[in-house]
Design an enzyme around this catalytic site. Sequence first.
Site, mmCIF file in Angstrom:
data_model
loop_
_atom_site.group_PDB
_atom_site.id
_atom_site.type_symbol
_atom_site.label_atom_id
_atom_site.label_comp_id
_atom_site.label_asym_id
_atom_site.label_seq_id
_atom_site.Cartn_x
_atom_site.Cartn_y
_atom_site.Cartn_z
ATOM 1 N N SER A 139 0.922 -1.202 -0.017
ATOM 2 C CA SER A 139 0.016 -0.016 0.008
ATOM 3 C C SER A 139 0.918 1.213 0.123
ATOM 4 O O SER A 139 1.709 1.409 -0.959
ATOM 5 C CB SER A 139 -1.108 -0.080 1.106
ATOM 6 O OG SER A 139 -1.876 0.780 1.205
ATOM 7 N N ASP A 141 -10.521 -4.038 -4.634
ATOM 8 C CA ASP A 141 -9.712 -2.976 -3.950
ATOM 9 C C ASP A 141 -10.321 -1.522 -4.212
ATOM 10 O O ASP A 141 -10.382 -0.916 -5.164
ATOM 11 C CB ASP A 141 -8.196 -2.722 -4.148
ATOM 12 C CG ASP A 141 -7.244 -2.156 -3.302
ATOM 13 O OD1 ASP A 141 -8.122 -1.304 -2.366
ATOM 14 O OD2 ASP A 141 -6.139 -2.366 -3.310
ATOM 15 N N HIS A 144 -8.413 -4.765 -0.417
ATOM 16 C CA HIS A 144 -7.138 -3.878 -0.138
ATOM 17 C C HIS A 144 -6.051 -5.143 0.552
ATOM 18 O O HIS A 144 -4.748 -4.943 0.689
ATOM 19 C CB HIS A 144 -7.280 -2.662 0.503
ATOM 20 C CG HIS A 144 -5.953 -1.812 0.321
ATOM 21 N ND1 HIS A 144 -5.407 -1.227 -0.721
ATOM 22 C CD2 HIS A 144 -5.348 -1.342 1.536
ATOM 23 C CE1 HIS A 144 -4.581 -0.567 -0.540
ATOM 24 N NE2 HIS A 144 -4.193 -0.599 1.091
#
Length: 206
Positions: free
Chosen positions: A106, A156, A187
């Site tokens: 991320s 996501d 995610h």
Amino acid sequence: MPDDFDFIHQFIPGSSDRTLLLLHGTGGDENDLIPLGRELAPTAALLSPRGKVLENGYPRFFRRLAEGVFDLEDLKQRTDELADFVVAAAKHYHFDARQVVAVGYSNGANVAASVLLRRPGVLPSAILLRAMVPFIPKELPNLNGVRIWIGGGTNDTIIPRANTEHLVQMLTAAGAEVTARFFDAGHALTNTELVQVKRWLVALTL
Ligand code: MLT
């Protein structure tokens, strides 16, 4: 200690030549990805810095103005700081900088992508888990010989698939050897994905 070395971090020596640079997501810290690193490469050294920016108390590697909207000036500075830290850490801990594989999740994947685009030569390889385009460079760097694995989640809601695909396209156009996979996931990472990452890493020669 030199200025380049001022990230709070963990370094865990390994028994092979490889070093994983572990870059956590928003709200993580230097401890977060240690178990993942150990699982992915049991004999590698692990270098895990904590992002220096705080967003409502949550560590990140660079500032953002809103979700997915980055403070580009801050990104530039933080990218350079991280790149300098990796170079300084290789000298300090005596690991081979040519055997570094960044593993970013991320926000950590986004800063790794930024290092690839802004400071080519620092990361010979990277695993970008849930990454997006950090910024659009005026000129693409030369990433010939750089090996990159990118994993996205088709559901996501934070990182749209099209944005990850744009990143894949940019890195490929810059000359990197990119393997991109999309999973039936959001995610969060899935075991199926990590099994594939591990397999890729075992076969990776730098
Ligand atoms: C970022 O800010 O880097 C991305 O939006 C991912 C996140 O940290 O939420």
